[in-house]
Design a protein around this motif. Structure first.
Motif, PDB file in Angstrom:
ATOM      1  N   UNK A   1     -23.281   7.413   8.889  1.00 40.32           N
ATOM      2  CA  UNK A   1     -22.776   5.872   8.996  1.00 40.32           C
ATOM      3  C   UNK A   1     -23.851   4.917   8.004  1.00 40.32           C
ATOM      4  N   UNK A   2     -23.625   3.705   7.256  1.00 37.84           N
ATOM      5  CA  UNK A   2     -24.049   3.143   6.367  1.00 37.84           C
ATOM      6  C   UNK A   2     -24.166   3.303   4.873  1.00 37.84           C
ATOM      7  N   UNK A   3     -23.528   4.651   4.544  1.00 36.14           N
ATOM      8  CA  UNK A   3     -23.232   5.195   3.260  1.00 36.14           C
ATOM      9  C   UNK A   3     -21.156   4.944   3.265  1.00 36.14           C
ATOM     10  N   UNK A   4     -21.110   5.141   1.896  1.00 35.64           N
ATOM     11  CA  UNK A   4     -19.780   5.614   1.486  1.00 35.64           C
ATOM     12  C   UNK A   4     -19.228   6.408   2.236  1.00 35.64           C
ATOM     13  N   UNK A   5     -18.142   6.125   2.738  1.00 37.63           N
ATOM     14  CA  UNK A   5     -17.167   6.876   3.707  1.00 37.63           C
ATOM     15  C   UNK A   5     -15.934   7.426   2.526  1.00 37.63           C
ATOM     16  N   UNK A   6     -15.103   8.236   2.333  1.00 35.82           N
ATOM     17  CA  UNK A   6     -13.666   8.391   1.408  1.00 35.82           C
ATOM     18  C   UNK A   6     -13.107   9.442   2.822  1.00 35.82           C
ATOM     19  N   UNK A   7     -12.110   9.874   2.727  1.00 33.08           N
ATOM     20  CA  UNK A   7     -11.458  10.747   3.372  1.00 33.08           C
ATOM     21  C   UNK A   7     -10.158  10.546   2.160  1.00 33.08           C
ATOM     22  N   UNK A   8      -9.219  11.431   2.911  1.00 32.73           N
ATOM     23  CA  UNK A   8      -8.397  11.701   2.205  1.00 32.73           C
ATOM     24  C   UNK A   8      -6.921  12.330   3.442  1.00 32.73           C
ATOM     25  N   UNK A   9      -5.809  12.804   3.086  1.00 31.26           N
ATOM     26  CA  UNK A   9      -4.818  12.658   3.676  1.00 31.26           C
ATOM     27  C   UNK A   9      -3.329  13.346   3.049  1.00 31.26           C
ATOM     28  N   UNK A  10      -2.350  14.088   3.757  1.00 30.83           N
ATOM     29  CA  UNK A  10      -1.465  15.165   3.092  1.00 30.83           C
ATOM     30  C   UNK A  10      -0.786  14.543   4.166  1.00 30.83           C
ATOM     31  N   UNK A  11       0.391  13.970   4.022  1.00 28.36           N
ATOM     32  CA  UNK A  11       2.100  13.525   4.973  1.00 28.36           C
ATOM     33  C   UNK A  11       3.555  14.211   4.020  1.00 28.36           C
ATOM     34  N   UNK A  12       3.779  14.598   5.000  1.00 23.89           N
ATOM     35  CA  UNK A  12       5.416  14.977   4.906  1.00 23.89           C
ATOM     36  C   UNK A  12       5.902  14.069   5.289  1.00 23.89           C
ATOM     37  N   UNK A  13       7.649  13.522   4.812  1.00 26.31           N
ATOM     38  CA  UNK A  13       8.301  12.404   5.670  1.00 26.31           C
ATOM     39  C   UNK A  13       9.558  12.889   4.998  1.00 26.31           C
TER      40      UNK A  13
ATOM     41  N   UNK B   1      17.189   8.657  -0.056  1.00 28.67           N
ATOM     42  CA  UNK B   1      17.107   9.813   1.799  1.00 28.67           C
ATOM     43  C   UNK B   1      16.734  10.620   1.772  1.00 28.67           C
ATOM     44  N   UNK B   2      15.748  10.833   0.541  1.00 33.05           N
ATOM     45  CA  UNK B   2      15.230  12.840   0.023  1.00 33.05           C
ATOM     46  C   UNK B   2      13.745  12.851   1.366  1.00 33.05           C
ATOM     47  N   UNK B   3      13.592  13.278   1.437  1.00 36.62           N
ATOM     48  CA  UNK B   3      12.273  14.291   1.708  1.00 36.62           C
ATOM     49  C   UNK B   3      11.224  14.033   0.709  1.00 36.62           C
ATOM     50  N   UNK B   4       9.646  13.627   0.458  1.00 43.94           N
ATOM     51  CA  UNK B   4       8.927  12.969   0.524  1.00 43.94           C
ATOM     52  C   UNK B   4       7.335  13.573   0.624  1.00 43.94           C
ATOM     53  N   UNK B   5       6.496  14.097  -0.385  1.00 40.84           N
ATOM     54  CA  UNK B   5       5.364  14.234   0.252  1.00 40.84           C
ATOM     55  C   UNK B   5       4.020  12.948  -1.010  1.00 40.84           C
ATOM     56  N   UNK B   6       3.218  13.051   0.278  1.00 36.94           N
ATOM     57  CA  UNK B   6       2.352  11.596  -0.743  1.00 36.94           C
ATOM     58  C   UNK B   6       1.086  12.477  -0.093  1.00 36.94           C
ATOM     59  N   UNK B   7       0.047  11.781  -1.067  1.00 36.17           N
ATOM     60  CA  UNK B   7      -1.931  12.414  -1.071  1.00 36.17           C
ATOM     61  C   UNK B   7      -2.413  11.105  -1.145  1.00 36.17           C
ATOM     62  N   UNK B   8      -3.020  11.056   0.097  1.00 36.43           N
ATOM     63  CA  UNK B   8      -3.537  10.001  -0.092  1.00 36.43           C
ATOM     64  C   UNK B   8      -4.974  10.225  -0.647  1.00 36.43           C
ATOM     65  N   UNK B   9      -5.796   8.617  -0.855  1.00 33.16           N
ATOM     66  CA  UNK B   9      -6.722   9.310  -1.126  1.00 33.16           C
ATOM     67  C   UNK B   9      -7.876   7.862  -0.136  1.00 33.16           C
ATOM     68  N   UNK B  10      -8.575   7.462   0.265  1.00 32.96           N
ATOM     69  CA  UNK B  10     -10.006   5.961   0.784  1.00 32.96           C
ATOM     70  C   UNK B  10     -10.801   6.351   0.799  1.00 32.96           C
ATOM     71  N   UNK B  11     -11.446   5.381  -0.285  1.00 34.24           N
ATOM     72  CA  UNK B  11     -12.543   5.267  -0.307  1.00 34.24           C
ATOM     73  C   UNK B  11     -12.943   3.495   0.460  1.00 34.24           C
ATOM     74  N   UNK B  12     -14.421   4.130   1.454  1.00 32.98           N
ATOM     75  CA  UNK B  12     -14.727   2.186   1.495  1.00 32.98           C
ATOM     76  C   UNK B  12     -16.113   2.238   1.754  1.00 32.98           C
ATOM     77  N   UNK B  13     -16.453   1.311   1.087  1.00 32.55           N
ATOM     78  CA  UNK B  13     -17.881   1.007   0.871  1.00 32.55           C
ATOM     79  C   UNK B  13     -18.561  -0.108   2.019  1.00 32.55           C
ATOM     80  N   UNK B  14     -19.525   0.140   2.380  1.00 30.73           N
ATOM     81  CA  UNK B  14     -20.346  -0.671   3.284  1.00 30.73           C
ATOM     82  C   UNK B  14     -19.965  -1.950   3.198  1.00 30.73           C
ATOM     83  N   UNK B  15     -20.220  -2.336   1.995  1.00 29.06           N
ATOM     84  CA  UNK B  15     -20.421  -3.793   1.711  1.00 29.06           C
ATOM     85  C   UNK B  15     -19.263  -3.998   1.612  1.00 29.06           C
TER      86      UNK B  15
END
Length: 220
Positions: free
Chosen positions: A7-19, A32-46
């Protein structure tokens, strides 16, 4: 987002998906074709945050190919009332393998207000369609059982330009109703989505106005 820091520091995360399909505002971006997705997140306390999303599409003849890259940066602040306000800019680039032939690269600025269950946002873009657009959306999410949630979305697209020769853009309403079940780090999803009146904004060929989309997401 899954927090990866104290808590109180920058947070990072990631997720991989297939739709089974990549649908945006009621339209398919992957034909209409399947896709693969990679999401990267950054969340700063500010309050500043950023996301990077990369997509691959399963092409019939060439296998996996790049579909799109989306960059998003914004700022969010929680008010004493419990509401959260946020504003930011998102930029999207789509490849020749996408169905977004009208404008494969575009930028939108947005502002929003949210609480635990509802999020309202308005977007403005000079180049989402020729002449610019305003888009408003309302999203809702509710947990109906442990690890089981329902979600809903409604959006209205208002073109600011007239379109092209012999073709006029009109206002469109899109919607989505979804259900998600979480199993630890894995989330299974299904959603029914559609658009009305459905003008084939991206390509002039036939597109289904409604679709059932399935997906699985793994939090890394």
């Amino acid at each position: 987002m899954a927090a990866c820091s104290s808590p109180g520091t920058a947070q990072t995360s990631a997720a991989a998906s297939i739709f089974s399909d990549d649908r945006f505002r009621g339209y398919t971006l992957s034909d209409g074709r399947p896709v693969g997705i990679l999401d990267l997140y950054y969340d700063d306390p500010s309050g500043f945050y950023g996301t990077l999303s990369g997509k691959l599409v399963a092409n019939d003849h060439e296998g996996l190919q790049p579909l799109g890259l989306i960059l998003n940066a914004g700022y969010a602040k929680r008010l004493s009332s419990g509401l959260t306000i946020d504003a930011g800019v998102t930029h999207s680039d789509y490849s020749e393998y996408s169905d977004r032939a009208a404008a494969r690269s575009y930028t939108e600025a947005y502002a929003g207000l949210s609480n635990k269950f509802l999020t309202a946002r308005i977007y403005a873009s000079p180049d989402y369609l020729k002449g610019g657009t305003i888009y408003g959306e309302l999203n809702a999410k509710a947990e109906i059982a442990p690890m089981l949630s329902l979600s809903g979305h409604a959006g209205l697209l208002v073109p600011l330009g007239g379109g092209g020769p012999g073709y006029t853009y009109r206002r469109e309403l899109d919607w989505r109703i979804g259900i998600a079940r979480q199993f630890g780090s894995v989330t299974l999803q299904a959603a029914w989505t559609g658009v009305s009146p459905g003008q084939n904004l991206y390509r002039y060929g036939y597109h289904r106005r409604e679709a059932l989309v399935f997906g699985v997401t793994y939090a890394l």
